[in-house]
Write a protein that holds these residues in place. Structure first.
Motif, short mmCIF file in Angstrom:
data_model
loop_
_atom_site.label_atom_id
_atom_site.label_comp_id
_atom_site.label_asym_id
_atom_site.label_seq_id
_atom_site.Cartn_x
_atom_site.Cartn_y
_atom_site.Cartn_z
N SER A 219 -4.71 -10.25 -18.32
CA SER A 219 -5.89 -9.38 -18.45
C SER A 219 -6.46 -9.08 -17.08
O SER A 219 -6.20 -9.78 -16.11
CB SER A 219 -6.96 -10.06 -19.33
N ILE A 220 -7.26 -8.01 -17.03
CA ILE A 220 -7.95 -7.64 -15.79
C ILE A 220 -8.90 -8.73 -15.38
O ILE A 220 -9.06 -9.04 -14.19
CB ILE A 220 -8.68 -6.31 -15.95
N GLN B 96 -3.39 -0.52 -13.10
CA GLN B 96 -4.54 -1.41 -13.22
C GLN B 96 -4.29 -2.74 -12.54
O GLN B 96 -5.16 -3.30 -11.87
CB GLN B 96 -4.89 -1.62 -14.70
N GLU B 97 -3.04 -3.26 -12.70
CA GLU B 97 -2.72 -4.53 -12.05
C GLU B 97 -2.75 -4.40 -10.53
O GLU B 97 -3.19 -5.31 -9.82
CB GLU B 97 -1.34 -5.02 -12.52
N VAL C 130 -4.61 -2.35 -8.75
CA VAL C 130 -6.02 -2.29 -8.32
C VAL C 130 -6.65 -3.66 -8.36
O VAL C 130 -7.38 -4.07 -7.46
CB VAL C 130 -6.80 -1.30 -9.21
N ALA C 131 -6.34 -4.41 -9.43
CA ALA C 131 -6.91 -5.74 -9.55
C ALA C 131 -6.43 -6.65 -8.43
O ALA C 131 -7.18 -7.44 -7.87
CB ALA C 131 -6.54 -6.34 -10.91
#
Length: 273
Positions: free
Chosen positions: A5-6, A41-42, A44-45
């Motif tokens: 998860s983020i 998203q990964e 960026v995280a």
């Protein structure tokens, strides 16, 4: 397949070290399997995690470098260190630039005649001032009867001309060829000095031993502005020299000589049109 998860990425929790169904090998020390391609998203995280880690390290370095001032002695030591640091980095005073003109110094020894005349040609006012202050004659001349005023007029030293005139230099002084400072100013083409001499009362129609006037001299050297100024002050066009040439005839001969020289080269293989 496990999903991350983020929240887990942002909080810094590591991914479980297990092989994914589409990748082989052990995950790298950073917690990411070697064969795994990150999604947007990964990625960026993960970038946020790196920034947070850099901020944390900077904060630790800053806290470790801070000084603790527990008492007055610590404060005095800090002030002394900063004072020494400022002294080490203090900018020394700037020296005068090499291109700046040095201030003239008044010579202590007496100025002789030869030095005086040379100073007039080279515009060395300090030497002129010393010579005049010691009672030197402003009309002193060399073997050819050339005075300091002659040289100053020829070289165009206007301020020096004014100083010599104020000291009593004769405006109609003549050299060995009977040429006055007006002649020398015309030869140099210095209009401001020529006008100063004429306003001071210098003769505009005086002739030298060859019968030339200042107008002859201005025409001979091609100074048309000086020629015009002399005419405004009353110079005569009909004055003849020993060769029976007036300034007008001298100008015509000068122009004819130029014309003949140009025509002689018309059609010459080295002449470019």
């Amino acid at each position: 397949m496990d999903f991350i998860s983020i929240e887990q990425l942002v909080s810094g929790e590591r991914v479980a070290r297990k092989a994914l169904e589409f990748g082989r090998g052990v995950p790298d020390p950073g917690g990411w399997p070697s064969g795994w391609t990150l999604g947007p998203q990964e990625a960026v995280a993960r970038e946020k995690l790196k920034l947070e880690e850099e901020k944390r390290k900077k904060l630790e370095r800053f806290n470790s470098s801070r000084l603790t001032l527990d008492n007055l002695t610590d404060l005095e030591n800090l002030v002394q260190r900063r004072r020494k640091k400022r002294q080490r980095h203090k900018v020394p005073p700037r020296e005068p630039e090499s291109g700046a003109e040095p201030q003239p110094q008044v010579p202590l020894e007496p100025v002789g005649l030869e030095t005086f005349l040379k100073a007039a040609a080279e515009n060395q006012e300090a030497l002129i001032d010393k010579y005049l202050a010691d009672g030197g004659d402003p009309n002193a001349h060399d073997k050819l009867h050339r005075t300091a005023l002659h040289w100053a007029c020829l070289k165009g030293h206007r301020q020096l001309v004014n100083k010599l005139l104020a000291a009593g230099a004769a405006i109609e002084v003549r050299d060995l060829l009977d040429r006055t400072p007006v002649f020398w100013a015309c030869r140099g083409g210095h209009l401001d000095i020529l006008k100063r001499l004429l306003n001071q009362g210098a003769q505009v129609n005086a002739q030298d031993k060859e019968g030339d006037t200042a107008l002859h001299e201005a025409v001979r050297y091609g100074h048309h502005k000086a020629t015009k100024l002399l005419l405004l002050y009353g110079a005569k066009l009909g004055m003849k020299n020993v060769a029976s040439q007036t300034p007008v005839q001298l100008a015509r001969d000068w122009q004819r000589g130029i014309r003949d020289a140009l025509q002689a080269h018309v059609g010459h293989p080295r002449t470019r049109c």
